[in-house]
Each structure stands twice: as structure tokens, then as C-alpha cells.
Design an enzyme around this catalytic site. Structure first.
Site: not given
Length: 218
Positions: A155, A185-187
């Protein structure tokens, strides 16, 4: 060791920063200003290259284990309804990556890729409740002979503007191997069969390809 997704960005960044410093050296007379530009340029370049680092990881292959697909912090452990692929309840484990984490995505289990799909979308902050459904993302499902089907979703976050996914339907993949990259950056959300034993807790820090986040309950 750096990830191949970073070579172009690192090269372009280096060229731009060198050009800026050459111009500043020739046009600016104040020494401390030229020195400040040089220091800022070096720090910025170090920030970029650390983001694309790709440390070697030794994954202990085990079909009963689900390893973390990324480096980061566990932010969600809950039973949810997964509506894209399974269309039933699954156990979700979400891992948040800060800009200083390694952003290589690794296969949490070995097996056959059953599903791989890219979704364009928004760039909400990664911890936003709707980011899993509304942000740019990719969904990959790997079928493991012991665990069953495991879904993981890359994501994008507020800073991430590109997700790279190498998983292709029908291919066999090895647990812990490189499956993609999320830039800046994210998840990642992992969806597991109900009854899977969770080995991590909220706020635990995990290492991609190394930390066993869950396994088949005995």
C-alpha cells in the site's frame, strides 16, 4: 548493497547535486554558503541511498511459517472481511514502514502465485483506516501447500509514489525472495487463514524475510 529500483534515482540525484555544487562554487563568493550547500547535498544523497539499501537476508524456509514481507512496525492485528479476493473473514497483520526502513518487499511464504493485481488510487497516509482500500496498491496471493492461500498487499503512503511488484500469476516463488519495492514509505497488509497462530504483537518491530510473524497452529 542497493536495490535495483534505486540505481536510476541515485544516479540522477548525484548528477543534479554535483551540478548544483559546481554552480554554487563558481557563482557564490561567500565560503560558508558554499560549504553549507555541500553539506546539505551530502546529507540529502545519504538519505536517498539509505532508502534503497537492500541488505542480504537469510530466510529459514519453512512451509509452516509466515515471515514478515517487510521491515517495520506491526500496527494492526485483527480479524477482518477481505473483500477483493477471498470475500470472507481473514486474519490481518499490518506492518508500517517509516522512510528509514528497508523498503524491499519479500514473499512471506513460498508457493505458487495465484493472483497479482495492481490498483491505482490515492496517497492517503499509510495509517489511515481507508488506505488499504483507496490508496495505490498491489494485491498478491501465494498458495502454500501447508498454510493455504496467503494474501499480501503493498500500500502506497503519502510519500510513496510508485509501487513495484514482481509477482506474476502462475509462477513459483521462494519464501523470503524479492517480490517488489515500495518507494518512499508505506505499509503492507498480510491476510491469513483464521486460526493461524500469531507470533507478534502491536508495536513489535519486524525484519523482512527473517521475522516469523505467524505460523500454522498445532
Amino acid at each position: 548493497m542497493f536495490h535495483k529500483e534505486g540505481y536510476k534515482i541515485m544516479t540522477v540525484t548525484a548528477i543534479v547535486l554535483i551540478a548544483i555544487n559546481i554552480v554554487s562554487y563558481n557563482l557564490i563568493e561567500t565560503y560558508w554558503v558554499k560549504f553549507l550547500i555541500l553539506v546539505v547535498s551530502i546529507l540529502f544523497f545519504l538519505l536517498i541511498i539509505q532508502f534503497f539499501r537492500n541488505p542480504a537476508r537469510r530466510t529459514v524456509h519453512n512451509n509452516e511459517h509466515i515471515v514478515s514481507p517487510v521491515d517495520g512496525k506491526v500496527v494492526v492485528i485483527e480479524e477482518v472481511y477481505e473483500k477483493e479476493y477471498f470475500k470472507d473473514k481473514r486474519l490481518q497483520i499490518s506492518i508500517f514502514m517509516s522512510p528509514i526502513n528497508v523498503h524491499v518487499t519479500r514473499h512471506p511464504v513460498g508457493g505458487k502465485v495465484k493472483f497479482s493485481k495492481y490498483h491505482p488510487g490515492k496517497f492517503l497516509v499509510a495509517w489511515h483506516p481507508k488506505s488499504s482500500e483507496e490508496n495505490e496498491r498491489t494485491t498478491v496471493v501465494v498458495e502454500n501447500e501447508v498454510v493455504g492461500e496467503v494474501l499480501y498487499r503493498q500500500i502506497a503512503g503519502a510519500l510513496a509514489k510508485r509501487i513495484v511488484n514482481y509477482a506474476k500469476e502462475g509462477t513459483e516463488v521462494v519464501q523470503g525472495s524479492d517480490s517488489g519495492f515500495i518507494k518512499f514509505g508505506s505499509r503492507v497488509d498480510v491476510f491469513l487463514p483464521l486460526g493461524t497462530k500469531v507470533n507478534v504483537g502491536i508495536n513489535d518491530k519486524v525484519k523482512g524475510g527473517v521475522s516469523v510473524i505467524a505460523d500454522v497452529a498445532s
